[in-house]
Design an enzyme around this catalytic site. Structure first.
Site, PDB file in Angstrom:
ATOM      1  N   GLY A   1       0.756  -1.109   0.044  1.00 65.41           N
ATOM      2  CA  GLY A   1      -0.088   0.135  -0.153  1.00 65.41           C
ATOM      3  C   GLY A   1       0.767   1.179  -0.022  1.00 65.41           C
ATOM      4  O   GLY A   1       1.869   1.343  -0.359  1.00 65.41           O
ATOM      5  N   ILE A   2       0.341   2.351   0.623  1.00 58.55           N
ATOM      6  CA  ILE A   2       0.836   3.780   0.361  1.00 58.55           C
ATOM      7  C   ILE A   2       1.577   3.848   1.746  1.00 58.55           C
ATOM      8  O   ILE A   2       0.892   3.667   2.788  1.00 58.55           O
ATOM      9  CB  ILE A   2      -0.234   4.647   0.011  1.00 58.55           C
ATOM     10  CG1 ILE A   2       0.444   5.938  -0.684  1.00 58.55           C
ATOM     11  CG2 ILE A   2      -1.219   4.819   0.947  1.00 58.55           C
ATOM     12  CD1 ILE A   2      -0.666   6.710  -1.621  1.00 58.55           C
ATOM     13  N   GLY A   3       2.499   5.001   1.876  1.00 58.48           N
ATOM     14  CA  GLY A   3       2.885   5.469   3.160  1.00 58.48           C
ATOM     15  C   GLY A   3       4.486   4.794   3.157  1.00 58.48           C
ATOM     16  O   GLY A   3       4.928   4.369   2.319  1.00 58.48           O
ATOM     17  N   ALA A   4       4.967   5.179   4.490  1.00 56.92           N
ATOM     18  CA  ALA A   4       6.333   4.641   4.590  1.00 56.92           C
ATOM     19  C   ALA A   4       6.747   3.345   4.799  1.00 56.92           C
ATOM     20  O   ALA A   4       7.822   2.570   4.541  1.00 56.92           O
ATOM     21  CB  ALA A   4       6.931   5.574   5.889  1.00 56.92           C
ATOM     22  N   ILE A   5       5.789   2.340   5.457  1.00 57.76           N
ATOM     23  CA  ILE A   5       5.880   0.970   5.703  1.00 57.76           C
ATOM     24  C   ILE A   5       6.304   0.444   4.570  1.00 57.76           C
ATOM     25  O   ILE A   5       7.200  -0.867   4.654  1.00 57.76           O
ATOM     26  CB  ILE A   5       4.756   0.389   6.277  1.00 57.76           C
ATOM     27  CG1 ILE A   5       4.263   1.264   7.566  1.00 57.76           C
ATOM     28  CG2 ILE A   5       4.894  -0.735   6.720  1.00 57.76           C
ATOM     29  CD1 ILE A   5       5.471   1.255   8.697  1.00 57.76           C
TER      30      ILE A   5
ATOM     31  N   GLU B   1      -1.540  -2.755  -6.376  1.00 55.38           N
ATOM     32  CA  GLU B   1      -2.298  -1.610  -7.250  1.00 55.38           C
ATOM     33  C   GLU B   1      -1.215  -0.422  -7.351  1.00 55.38           C
ATOM     34  O   GLU B   1      -1.421   0.236  -8.402  1.00 55.38           O
ATOM     35  CB  GLU B   1      -3.416  -0.795  -6.442  1.00 55.38           C
ATOM     36  CG  GLU B   1      -2.849  -0.233  -5.117  1.00 55.38           C
ATOM     37  CD  GLU B   1      -3.880   0.071  -4.268  1.00 55.38           C
ATOM     38  OE1 GLU B   1      -4.974  -0.591  -4.344  1.00 55.38           O
ATOM     39  OE2 GLU B   1      -3.784   0.981  -3.432  1.00 55.38           O
TER      40      GLU B   1
ATOM     41  N   GLY C   1      -7.271   1.027  -2.108  1.00 53.67           N
ATOM     42  CA  GLY C   1      -7.414  -0.337  -2.648  1.00 53.67           C
ATOM     43  C   GLY C   1      -7.117  -1.477  -1.181  1.00 53.67           C
ATOM     44  O   GLY C   1      -7.182  -2.659  -1.549  1.00 53.67           O
TER      45      GLY C   1
END
Ligand code: COA
Length: 434
Positions: A212-216, A235, A333
């Site tokens: 997904g989105i973000g720093a992780i 995605e 998503g």
């Protein structure tokens, strides 16, 4: 193929009429010069009540600002950084929708698309261009729009898959050679890397990743260097995936859907990433209808869906789109891939996040903050990971979940969370063993 004749951006946006709905392509494929020209047209006083739709876009979003009240109104499908302030203060708005269904909004006619504004690669010898880093809902917008305006830019990578469209799908052409606005990947800090280690332990050889989105996500990818035969059906992805592709850790050989290829629907990264996907048949950019369809995702074995959260309550309800009533991002998503992982043989849906914010707020909370929405429900949730460890909530009762979540909460929050669980569940709670 029809002959291509270029006009200026100001000339092109004259096609927009009052009351129209305009779609912009996403991320770095956002056509900056068309956005600026549209804002100038707004300044001229010729337009009113134009609706603007898009997913996450990079760069400035001038048309959202208060000064365009009554002229433009942005109703985005995801709240990115450039529209966050205006959305939170009401000058722009957000349409909650699963990412997989963003395309359906246009194809079903729920949202009209009068003008699609996109940015594409150079035309090839066969008369095709590529949508580059944004196929997502943009392909549907191109199909449904009354008018398609495209900026042809040599910096847009010639991505493969559903990204390739006939140049004849475009009605008005504009040219530009400005480099794409990069989306700089967040650098993982020590806590992120610790989370990455715990997630990497859950990822088996042969797994098929969604990030997904973000720093992780980048922190997780940084910890997968010793894995084997990983695949990617996602995605979006960013620069953090490149070392794993180049070293052969990601080879897609265990995938059942588009074996040996990486599937994605949009991309966020730097020029290095865009150069890598240019003319690269190994990267299959697909309509979001397929990339995010849980049934398609679930065809691959061992799907590992790795997403993040803003807050999780003690029963496992995940908020990932708002901080209380204030919208921070969108559902994106997340649930598409949580569902997909749950359908996949040996799949794992993972929510990974730091246990505490930089301001010292525990992200594991007795209840969600008033106004926070549930993205992943307590029925969907499986693994939750923080820097303090990983727990699997699936098949666990409410009281067991509370115990497990508290075990990976920040030490400074554990006592209060335990007290809240006791107040909620009563004395039996203390006897629960997990
Ligand atoms: N209470 C108050 N503030 C909180 C908070 C909480 N529980 N959790 C986070 N915040 C604040 C942080 O302090 C940070 O503030 P800042 O912008 O002032 O620094 C901000 O919210 C973002 O938090 P952070 O942990 O840095 O988020 P991130 O960049 O790692 O992204 C999500 C996490 C959940 C926002 C992101 O994954 C997302 O948008 N998800 C959407 C749903 C999804 O997963 N879709 C699939 C991919 S599109």
């Amino acid at each position: 193929m029809k002959p291509i004749k270029f006009v200026s951006a100001d000339e092109a946006v004259k096609v927009v009429k009052s009351g129209d709905h305009v779609h912009f392509s996403s991320v770095s494929a956002y056509p900056v010069i068309l956005g600026e020209a549209l804002a100038r047209r707004g300044d001229s006083g010729e337009l009113k009540d134009v609706r603007i739709h898009h997913l996450h876009t990079e760069g400035d979003a001038p048309y959202t600002h208060e000064k365009y009240n009554g002229v433009f109104f942005t109703q985005s499908f995801f709240v990115g950084a450039n529209v966050r302030k205006d959305t939170q203060s009401g000058w722009a708005d957000y349409i909650p929708v699963f990412l997989r269904e963003t395309q359906k909004l246009y194809r079903s006619g729920v949202l009209p698309c009068d003008v699609a504004m996109i940015q594409v690669s150079m035309v090839d010898k066969h008369g095709y261009v590529s949508l580059g880093t944004s196929v997502d809902a943009t392909l549907a917008a191109v199909e449904c729009a009354k008018t398609v305006i495209a900026v042809m830019n040599p910096n847009v990578p010639r991505a493969w898959g559903n990204a390739i469209i006939p140049a004849d799908a475009v009605d008005i052409w504009v040219e530009d050679d400005t480099p794409l606005t990069p989306a700089k990947p967040a650098e993982p800090n020590e806590v992120d890397l610790k989370i990455g280690e715990h997630v990497a332990e859950l990822v088996e050889d042969g797994a098929c990743l969604q990030m997904g989105i973000g720093a992780i996500p980048n922190a997780v990818l940084a910890r997968l260097g010793n894995h084997k035969n990983l695949g990617v059906h996602t995605e979006m992805f960013s620069d953090g995936l490149l070392p794993l592709i180049k070293s052969g850790v990601v080879n897609g050989l265990n995938k059942k859907y588009r074996r040996g290829r990486i599937v994605s629907t949009f991309l966020m990264g730097t020029k290095e990433l865009y150069d890598f996907i240019d003319d690269n048949p190994g990267i299959y950019m697909t309509d979001v209808k397929y990339s995010n369809d849980p049934q398609v995702i679930g065809k691959n074995p061992k799907v590992c869906a790795i997403n993040s959260a803003l807050q999780i309550d003690l029963t496992g309800q995940v908020c990932a789109d708002s901080i209380g009533t204030k919208f921070y991002s969108g559902v994106g998503g997340q649930i598409d891939f949580v569902d997909g992982a749950n359908l996949s043989e040996g799949g794992k849906a993972i929510i990974a996040m730091p246990s505490i914010t930089a301001k010292g707020i525990s992200k594991i909370a007795p209840t969600l903050t008033l106004g926070a929405g549930v993205v992943t429900t307590r029925n969907h949730i499986h693994y939750v990971v923080t820097e303090n460890g990983a727990v699997d909530l699936y098949g666990k009762s409410l009281q067991e979940r509370a115990k497990l979540l508290i075990s990976i909460a920040h030490p400074s929050a554990q006592e209060e969370l335990d007290r809240a669980a006791f107040e909620r569940f009563g004395p039996h709670y203390t006897a629960v063993n997990v």
